[in-house]
Design a protein around this motif. Structure first.
Motif, PDB file in Angstrom:
ATOM      1  N   GLY A 292       7.581  13.208  -6.444  1.00 44.07           N
ATOM      2  CA  GLY A 292       7.461  12.376  -5.604  1.00 44.07           C
ATOM      3  C   GLY A 292       6.280  11.298  -6.286  1.00 44.07           C
ATOM      4  O   GLY A 292       6.464  11.249  -7.291  1.00 44.07           O
ATOM      5  N   GLY A 293       5.935  10.475  -5.424  1.00 41.14           N
ATOM      6  CA  GLY A 293       5.143   9.333  -5.810  1.00 41.14           C
ATOM      7  C   GLY A 293       3.443   9.670  -5.534  1.00 41.14           C
ATOM      8  O   GLY A 293       3.084  10.245  -4.820  1.00 41.14           O
ATOM      9  N   GLY A 294       2.768   9.395  -6.836  1.00 42.79           N
ATOM     10  CA  GLY A 294       1.431   9.621  -6.870  1.00 42.79           C
ATOM     11  C   GLY A 294       0.566   8.475  -6.259  1.00 42.79           C
ATOM     12  O   GLY A 294       1.189   7.325  -6.155  1.00 42.79           O
ATOM     13  N   ALA A 295      -0.723   8.623  -6.118  1.00 48.07           N
ATOM     14  CA  ALA A 295      -1.352   7.801  -5.554  1.00 48.07           C
ATOM     15  C   ALA A 295      -1.567   6.431  -6.327  1.00 48.07           C
ATOM     16  O   ALA A 295      -1.969   5.355  -5.748  1.00 48.07           O
ATOM     17  CB  ALA A 295      -2.808   8.159  -5.071  1.00 48.07           C
ATOM     18  N   LYS A 296      -1.568   6.582  -7.687  1.00 49.12           N
ATOM     19  CA  LYS A 296      -1.571   5.253  -8.710  1.00 49.12           C
ATOM     20  C   LYS A 296      -0.299   5.029  -9.077  1.00 49.12           C
ATOM     21  O   LYS A 296      -0.297   4.232 -10.289  1.00 49.12           O
ATOM     22  CB  LYS A 296      -2.704   5.430  -9.665  1.00 49.12           C
ATOM     23  N   GLY A 297       0.821   5.500  -8.709  1.00 45.39           N
ATOM     24  CA  GLY A 297       2.349   5.118  -9.172  1.00 45.39           C
ATOM     25  C   GLY A 297       2.858   4.192  -8.157  1.00 45.39           C
ATOM     26  O   GLY A 297       2.399   3.267  -7.766  1.00 45.39           O
ATOM     27  N   ASP A 298       4.208   4.407  -8.077  1.00 47.12           N
ATOM     28  CA  ASP A 298       5.148   3.806  -7.444  1.00 47.12           C
ATOM     29  C   ASP A 298       4.663   3.999  -5.957  1.00 47.12           C
ATOM     30  O   ASP A 298       5.197   5.088  -5.503  1.00 47.12           O
ATOM     31  CB  ASP A 298       6.502   3.906  -8.093  1.00 47.12           C
ATOM     32  N   LEU A 299       4.451   3.201  -5.365  1.00 48.08           N
ATOM     33  CA  LEU A 299       3.871   3.378  -3.886  1.00 48.08           C
ATOM     34  C   LEU A 299       5.212   3.512  -2.979  1.00 48.08           C
ATOM     35  O   LEU A 299       5.154   3.725  -1.891  1.00 48.08           O
ATOM     36  CB  LEU A 299       3.195   2.155  -3.226  1.00 48.08           C
TER      37      LEU A 299
ATOM     38  N   GLY B 240       9.151   8.234  -2.849  1.00 48.14           N
ATOM     39  CA  GLY B 240       8.911   9.201  -1.755  1.00 48.14           C
ATOM     40  C   GLY B 240       9.158  10.458  -2.411  1.00 48.14           C
ATOM     41  O   GLY B 240       9.521  10.755  -3.592  1.00 48.14           O
ATOM     42  N   LEU B 241       9.211  11.457  -1.412  1.00 48.90           N
ATOM     43  CA  LEU B 241       9.605  12.858  -1.968  1.00 48.90           C
ATOM     44  C   LEU B 241      11.234  12.832  -2.570  1.00 48.90           C
ATOM     45  O   LEU B 241      12.166  12.535  -1.749  1.00 48.90           O
ATOM     46  CB  LEU B 241       9.618  13.700  -0.888  1.00 48.90           C
ATOM     47  N   SER B 242      11.323  13.517  -3.554  1.00 51.12           N
ATOM     48  CA  SER B 242      12.886  13.440  -4.028  1.00 51.12           C
ATOM     49  C   SER B 242      13.617  14.813  -3.513  1.00 51.12           C
ATOM     50  O   SER B 242      12.992  15.535  -2.589  1.00 51.12           O
ATOM     51  CB  SER B 242      12.500  13.712  -5.727  1.00 51.12           C
TER      52      SER B 242
END
Length: 331
Positions: free
Chosen positions: A155-162, A165-167
Protein backbone atom coordinates in the motif's frame (compact mmCIF):
# COMPACT_ATOMS: atom_id res chain seq x y z
CA UNK A 1 7.79 12.23 46.67
CA UNK A 2 4.84 9.92 47.44
CA UNK A 3 3.30 10.46 43.98
CA UNK A 4 6.64 9.87 42.27
CA UNK A 5 7.18 6.58 44.10
CA UNK A 6 3.65 5.45 43.25
CA UNK A 7 4.19 5.93 39.53
CA UNK A 8 7.68 4.48 39.56
CA UNK A 9 6.27 1.26 40.95
CA UNK A 10 3.38 1.12 38.46
CA UNK A 11 3.86 -1.46 35.66
CA UNK A 12 5.08 0.17 32.46
CA UNK A 13 4.92 -0.82 28.80
CA UNK A 14 6.22 0.80 25.64
CA UNK A 15 4.31 0.19 22.41
CA UNK A 16 7.25 0.96 20.11
CA UNK A 17 11.01 0.92 20.71
CA UNK A 18 13.78 0.67 18.12
CA UNK A 19 15.59 -1.55 20.58
CA UNK A 20 18.13 -3.03 18.16
CA UNK A 21 18.92 0.20 16.31
CA UNK A 22 22.11 1.11 18.22
CA UNK A 23 23.37 -2.46 17.72
CA UNK A 24 22.73 -2.84 13.98
CA UNK A 25 26.35 -2.28 12.95
CA UNK A 26 27.31 -5.14 15.25
CA UNK A 27 24.34 -7.38 14.35
CA UNK A 28 24.57 -6.95 10.57
CA UNK A 29 28.24 -6.05 10.16
CA UNK A 30 27.20 -2.96 8.19
CA UNK A 31 28.98 0.33 9.07
CA UNK A 32 26.45 2.25 6.95
CA UNK A 33 23.97 1.73 9.80
CA UNK A 34 26.11 3.57 12.35
CA UNK A 35 23.68 6.52 12.53
CA UNK A 36 22.00 5.11 15.63
CA UNK A 37 24.99 4.07 17.74
CA UNK A 38 24.76 7.23 19.87
CA UNK A 39 21.12 6.42 20.65
CA UNK A 40 22.20 3.57 22.93
CA UNK A 41 22.04 5.98 25.88
CA UNK A 42 18.25 6.13 25.37
CA UNK A 43 18.13 2.38 26.04
CA UNK A 44 20.38 1.74 29.01
CA UNK A 45 20.21 -1.68 30.72
CA UNK A 46 19.12 0.07 33.92
CA UNK A 47 16.30 1.86 32.09
CA UNK A 48 15.12 -1.27 30.30
CA UNK A 49 14.85 -3.12 33.61
CA UNK A 50 12.22 -0.57 34.66
CA UNK A 51 9.93 -1.50 31.75
CA UNK A 52 7.68 -4.55 31.97
CA UNK A 53 6.76 -4.97 28.29
CA UNK A 54 8.21 -3.57 25.06
CA UNK A 55 7.18 -3.85 21.41
CA UNK A 56 10.65 -4.22 19.89
CA UNK A 57 11.10 -3.13 16.29
CA UNK A 58 12.55 -5.47 13.69
CA UNK A 59 13.73 -3.02 11.04
CA UNK A 60 16.81 -1.57 9.40
CA UNK A 61 17.07 1.63 7.42
CA UNK A 62 17.16 1.09 3.65
CA UNK A 63 18.57 3.30 0.89
CA UNK A 64 16.69 5.06 -1.91
CA UNK A 65 17.43 2.26 -4.37
CA UNK A 66 15.78 -0.29 -2.08
CA UNK A 67 12.80 2.00 -1.54
CA UNK A 68 12.42 2.38 -5.31
CA UNK A 69 11.88 -1.36 -5.79
CA UNK A 70 9.57 -1.79 -2.80
CA UNK A 71 6.41 -1.51 -4.92
CA UNK A 72 7.43 -4.49 -7.07
CA UNK A 73 6.99 -7.13 -4.39
CA UNK A 74 9.86 -9.13 -5.91
CA UNK A 75 11.14 -11.72 -3.39
CA UNK A 76 14.55 -11.93 -5.07
CA UNK A 77 15.09 -8.18 -4.74
CA UNK A 78 14.02 -8.30 -1.09
CA UNK A 79 16.12 -11.33 -0.18
CA UNK A 80 19.09 -9.48 1.32
CA UNK A 81 16.84 -7.28 3.47
CA UNK A 82 14.81 -10.32 4.55
CA UNK A 83 18.01 -12.07 5.61
CA UNK A 84 19.02 -9.01 7.65
CA UNK A 85 15.65 -9.07 9.39
CA UNK A 86 16.21 -12.73 10.24
CA UNK A 87 19.51 -11.73 11.86
CA UNK A 88 17.79 -9.02 13.92
CA UNK A 89 15.22 -11.57 15.12
CA UNK A 90 18.01 -13.96 16.08
CA UNK A 91 19.74 -11.15 17.99
CA UNK A 92 16.64 -10.65 20.10
CA UNK A 93 16.23 -14.39 20.55
CA UNK A 94 19.84 -15.09 21.54
CA UNK A 95 20.52 -12.08 23.74
CA UNK A 96 20.23 -12.96 27.41
CA UNK A 97 18.56 -9.64 28.28
CA UNK A 98 15.28 -10.29 26.42
CA UNK A 99 12.40 -12.70 26.66
CA UNK A 100 10.25 -12.93 23.53
CA UNK A 101 6.51 -13.02 24.18
CA UNK A 102 4.70 -15.18 21.63
CA UNK A 103 1.55 -16.17 23.51
CA UNK A 104 -0.35 -14.92 26.58
CA UNK A 105 1.14 -17.56 28.86
CA UNK A 106 4.64 -16.21 28.23
CA UNK A 107 3.69 -12.89 29.78
CA UNK A 108 2.23 -14.60 32.82
CA UNK A 109 5.42 -16.41 33.80
CA UNK A 110 7.33 -15.23 36.89
CA UNK A 111 9.42 -12.14 36.26
CA UNK A 112 13.15 -12.52 35.64
CA UNK A 113 16.01 -10.20 34.82
CA UNK A 114 14.94 -10.31 31.18
CA UNK A 115 12.82 -7.61 29.55
CA UNK A 116 9.60 -8.93 28.01
CA UNK A 117 9.45 -8.03 24.31
CA UNK A 118 6.99 -8.55 21.48
CA UNK A 119 8.70 -8.71 18.08
CA UNK A 120 7.27 -6.07 15.75
CA UNK A 121 8.15 -5.93 12.04
CA UNK A 122 8.10 -2.20 11.33
CA UNK A 123 8.11 -2.34 7.52
CA UNK A 124 6.35 -4.82 5.23
CA UNK A 125 8.59 -4.55 2.15
CA UNK A 126 9.98 -8.03 2.80
CA UNK A 127 6.47 -9.53 3.08
CA UNK A 128 6.19 -10.31 -0.62
CA UNK A 129 3.39 -12.87 -0.17
CA UNK A 130 1.22 -14.27 2.66
CA UNK A 131 3.59 -17.19 3.23
CA UNK A 132 6.23 -14.73 4.46
CA UNK A 133 3.75 -13.63 7.13
CA UNK A 134 3.55 -17.21 8.36
CA UNK A 135 7.32 -17.65 8.17
CA UNK A 136 7.82 -14.56 10.32
CA UNK A 137 5.13 -15.75 12.72
CA UNK A 138 7.02 -19.03 13.13
CA UNK A 139 10.14 -17.01 13.99
CA UNK A 140 8.26 -15.26 16.80
CA UNK A 141 6.98 -12.06 15.16
CA UNK A 142 3.52 -11.19 16.46
CA UNK A 143 3.03 -7.65 15.16
CA UNK A 144 3.56 -6.18 11.69
CA UNK A 145 3.39 -2.66 10.34
CA UNK A 146 2.78 -3.28 6.61
CA UNK A 147 4.05 0.18 5.69
CA UNK A 148 6.99 2.41 6.47
CA UNK A 149 6.98 5.99 5.15
CA UNK A 150 7.60 4.98 1.53
CA UNK A 151 5.16 3.09 -0.73
CA UNK A 152 5.47 -0.65 -1.21
CA UNK A 153 3.56 -3.50 -2.87
CA UNK A 154 1.13 -3.62 0.07
CA UNK A 155 0.00 0.00 0.00
CA UNK A 156 0.92 3.64 0.48
CA UNK A 157 3.30 5.10 3.05
CA UNK A 158 2.93 8.33 4.97
CA UNK A 159 5.51 10.10 2.78
CA UNK A 160 4.60 8.39 -0.49
CA UNK A 161 1.64 8.60 -2.86
CA UNK A 162 -1.23 9.72 -0.66
CA UNK A 163 -3.75 8.31 -3.14
CA UNK A 164 -2.26 4.82 -2.99
CA UNK A 165 -4.39 2.40 -1.00
CA UNK A 166 -4.19 -1.26 -0.02
CA UNK A 167 -3.28 -3.41 -3.03
CA UNK A 168 -4.71 -6.81 -3.96
CA UNK A 169 -1.52 -8.40 -2.59
CA UNK A 170 -1.89 -6.27 0.51
CA UNK A 171 -5.40 -7.57 1.10
CA UNK A 172 -4.13 -11.17 1.01
CA UNK A 173 -1.35 -10.28 3.44
CA UNK A 174 -3.74 -8.58 5.86
CA UNK A 175 -6.05 -11.61 5.64
CA UNK A 176 -3.18 -13.95 6.60
CA UNK A 177 -2.26 -11.75 9.55
CA UNK A 178 -5.84 -11.91 10.77
CA UNK A 179 -5.92 -15.70 10.35
CA UNK A 180 -2.83 -15.94 12.56
CA UNK A 181 -4.20 -13.50 15.15
CA UNK A 182 -1.38 -11.01 14.62
CA UNK A 183 -1.35 -7.31 15.49
CA UNK A 184 -1.68 -4.99 12.46
CA UNK A 185 0.00 -1.60 12.85
CA UNK A 186 -1.05 1.35 10.65
CA UNK A 187 1.37 3.85 12.22
CA UNK A 188 3.37 4.55 9.04
CA UNK A 189 0.58 4.01 6.49
CA UNK A 190 -1.02 6.90 4.64
CA UNK A 191 -4.62 7.66 5.49
CA UNK A 192 -6.13 5.88 2.52
CA UNK A 193 -4.20 2.68 3.21
CA UNK A 194 -5.07 2.90 6.90
CA UNK A 195 -8.76 3.24 6.02
CA UNK A 196 -8.51 0.29 3.62
CA UNK A 197 -6.91 -1.86 6.33
CA UNK A 198 -9.67 -0.93 8.78
CA UNK A 199 -12.30 -1.81 6.18
CA UNK A 200 -10.59 -5.10 5.33
CA UNK A 201 -10.25 -6.05 8.99
CA UNK A 202 -13.91 -5.30 9.74
CA UNK A 203 -14.40 -5.91 13.47
CA UNK A 204 -10.93 -7.42 14.05
CA UNK A 205 -9.73 -6.20 17.44
CA UNK A 206 -5.98 -6.02 16.83
CA UNK A 207 -5.62 -3.11 14.41
CA UNK A 208 -3.41 -0.54 16.16
CA UNK A 209 -1.18 2.49 15.68
CA UNK A 210 1.89 1.79 17.80
CA UNK A 211 3.55 5.22 17.64
CA UNK A 212 1.87 8.34 16.34
CA UNK A 213 0.68 11.84 17.19
CA UNK A 214 -2.77 13.40 17.05
CA UNK A 215 -3.45 15.59 14.01
CA UNK A 216 -4.66 19.13 14.55
CA UNK A 217 -5.43 21.93 12.07
CA UNK A 218 -1.98 23.45 12.68
CA UNK A 219 -0.06 20.15 12.74
CA UNK A 220 -1.91 18.05 10.20
CA UNK A 221 0.61 15.59 8.77
CA UNK A 222 0.07 12.15 7.30
CA UNK A 223 2.04 10.41 10.08
CA UNK A 224 -0.42 11.76 12.65
CA UNK A 225 -3.56 9.80 13.36
CA UNK A 226 -6.85 11.49 12.50
CA UNK A 227 -9.67 11.69 15.06
CA UNK A 228 -11.75 9.41 12.83
CA UNK A 229 -9.08 6.71 12.57
CA UNK A 230 -8.44 6.94 16.31
CA UNK A 231 -12.14 6.34 16.93
CA UNK A 232 -12.32 3.49 14.41
CA UNK A 233 -9.40 1.70 16.09
CA UNK A 234 -10.81 2.30 19.56
CA UNK A 235 -14.31 1.03 18.82
CA UNK A 236 -12.80 -2.27 17.62
CA UNK A 237 -10.76 -2.64 20.80
CA UNK A 238 -7.39 -1.64 19.33
CA UNK A 239 -4.77 0.57 20.94
CA UNK A 240 -3.06 3.80 19.83
CA UNK A 241 0.38 4.71 21.16
CA UNK A 242 1.33 8.38 21.36
CA UNK A 243 4.95 9.47 20.96
CA UNK A 244 6.36 11.68 23.75
CA UNK A 245 8.86 13.51 21.54
CA UNK A 246 9.15 16.98 19.99
CA UNK A 247 8.33 16.08 16.35
CA UNK A 248 4.92 14.84 17.54
CA UNK A 249 4.19 17.07 20.55
CA UNK A 250 6.53 20.11 20.86
CA UNK A 251 6.22 20.43 24.65
CA UNK A 252 5.83 17.51 27.03
CA UNK A 253 3.90 19.08 29.90
CA UNK A 254 1.50 20.97 27.64
CA UNK A 255 1.19 19.54 24.13
CA UNK A 256 1.64 15.88 25.00
CA UNK A 257 -0.64 16.02 28.03
CA UNK A 258 -3.25 17.97 26.03
CA UNK A 259 -2.98 15.51 23.14
CA UNK A 260 -3.56 12.52 25.41
CA UNK A 261 -6.55 14.23 26.99
CA UNK A 262 -8.03 15.10 23.60
CA UNK A 263 -7.54 11.50 22.44
CA UNK A 264 -9.32 10.15 25.52
CA UNK A 265 -12.16 12.63 24.98
CA UNK A 266 -12.51 11.50 21.35
CA UNK A 267 -12.80 7.85 22.37
CA UNK A 268 -14.71 8.57 25.61
CA UNK A 269 -12.18 6.63 27.72
CA UNK A 270 -8.51 5.85 28.31
CA UNK A 271 -9.06 2.20 27.35
CA UNK A 272 -7.37 2.45 23.95
CA UNK A 273 -4.33 4.64 24.59
CA UNK A 274 -0.70 3.81 25.27
CA UNK A 275 2.83 5.21 25.11
CA UNK A 276 4.96 4.41 22.05
CA UNK A 277 8.21 6.21 22.80
CA UNK A 278 10.17 5.34 19.63
CA UNK A 279 13.37 5.46 21.69
CA UNK A 280 16.29 4.39 19.55
CA UNK A 281 14.57 5.98 16.57
CA UNK A 282 15.24 9.62 17.46
CA UNK A 283 18.36 11.72 17.68
CA UNK A 284 18.79 13.43 21.05
CA UNK A 285 17.69 16.83 19.71
CA UNK A 286 14.18 15.44 19.16
CA UNK A 287 13.74 14.32 22.78
CA UNK A 288 12.55 16.31 25.79
CA UNK A 289 15.31 17.00 28.29
CA UNK A 290 13.21 15.50 31.08
CA UNK A 291 12.21 12.47 28.98
CA UNK A 292 15.35 11.39 27.13
CA UNK A 293 15.65 7.70 27.99
CA UNK A 294 13.36 4.75 28.56
CA UNK A 295 13.96 4.56 32.31
CA UNK A 296 12.03 7.82 32.73
CA UNK A 297 8.62 6.56 31.56
CA UNK A 298 7.19 7.17 35.03
CA UNK A 299 7.59 10.91 34.30
CA UNK A 300 4.79 10.53 31.75
CA UNK A 301 2.52 9.02 34.39
CA UNK A 302 3.16 12.03 36.62
CA UNK A 303 2.32 14.43 33.80
CA UNK A 304 -0.85 12.52 32.89
CA UNK A 305 -1.93 12.87 36.49
CA UNK A 306 -0.94 16.49 37.11
CA UNK A 307 -1.53 18.09 33.70
CA UNK A 308 -3.87 15.65 31.96
CA UNK A 309 -6.05 15.08 35.03
CA UNK A 310 -6.25 11.34 34.42
CA UNK A 311 -7.17 9.08 37.32
CA UNK A 312 -4.71 6.51 38.66
CA UNK A 313 -6.79 3.74 37.10
CA UNK A 314 -6.73 5.45 33.69
CA UNK A 315 -2.99 6.02 33.96
CA UNK A 316 -2.43 2.34 34.78
CA UNK A 317 -4.25 1.41 31.57
CA UNK A 318 -2.27 3.88 29.45
CA UNK A 319 1.09 2.96 30.94
CA UNK A 320 0.63 -0.82 30.73
CA UNK A 321 -2.85 -2.30 30.94
CA UNK A 322 -4.04 -1.58 27.41
CA UNK A 323 -1.07 -3.16 25.63
CA UNK A 324 -1.07 -5.99 28.17
CA UNK A 325 -4.68 -6.69 27.15
CA UNK A 326 -3.66 -6.72 23.50
CA UNK A 327 -0.81 -9.16 24.12
CA UNK A 328 -3.08 -11.42 26.12
CA UNK A 329 -5.26 -11.73 23.02
CA UNK A 330 -2.42 -13.32 21.01
CA UNK A 331 -2.59 -16.99 20.18
Amino acid sequence: METKNKFEEMPKGDFHVDLANPKLVEILGNPELSHAIKRAKQLTPEGLRKVDLIFASVYRRIDDAQKAIATEGDPKKQESVLNDHHKIIEYYRNTKDFKIIEKPQDLGLPSTDKTNIVLHLECGDIVTDPDIVEELFNRGVRSIGPMYNHDNHIGGGAKGDLNRGLSAAGKRIIDRMIQLGMIIDVAHANRRTSADIIERARDYQKVVATHTGLGTPSRDMERFITPKLLQEIAKRGGVVGMVPAKPFFPKLEKDFADGMKKASDLTSSADNLAIGSDFGGFDSKDLYEEMDEIGKLSKIAEILSEKGRFSDNEIAKIMFGNIERLVKSLR
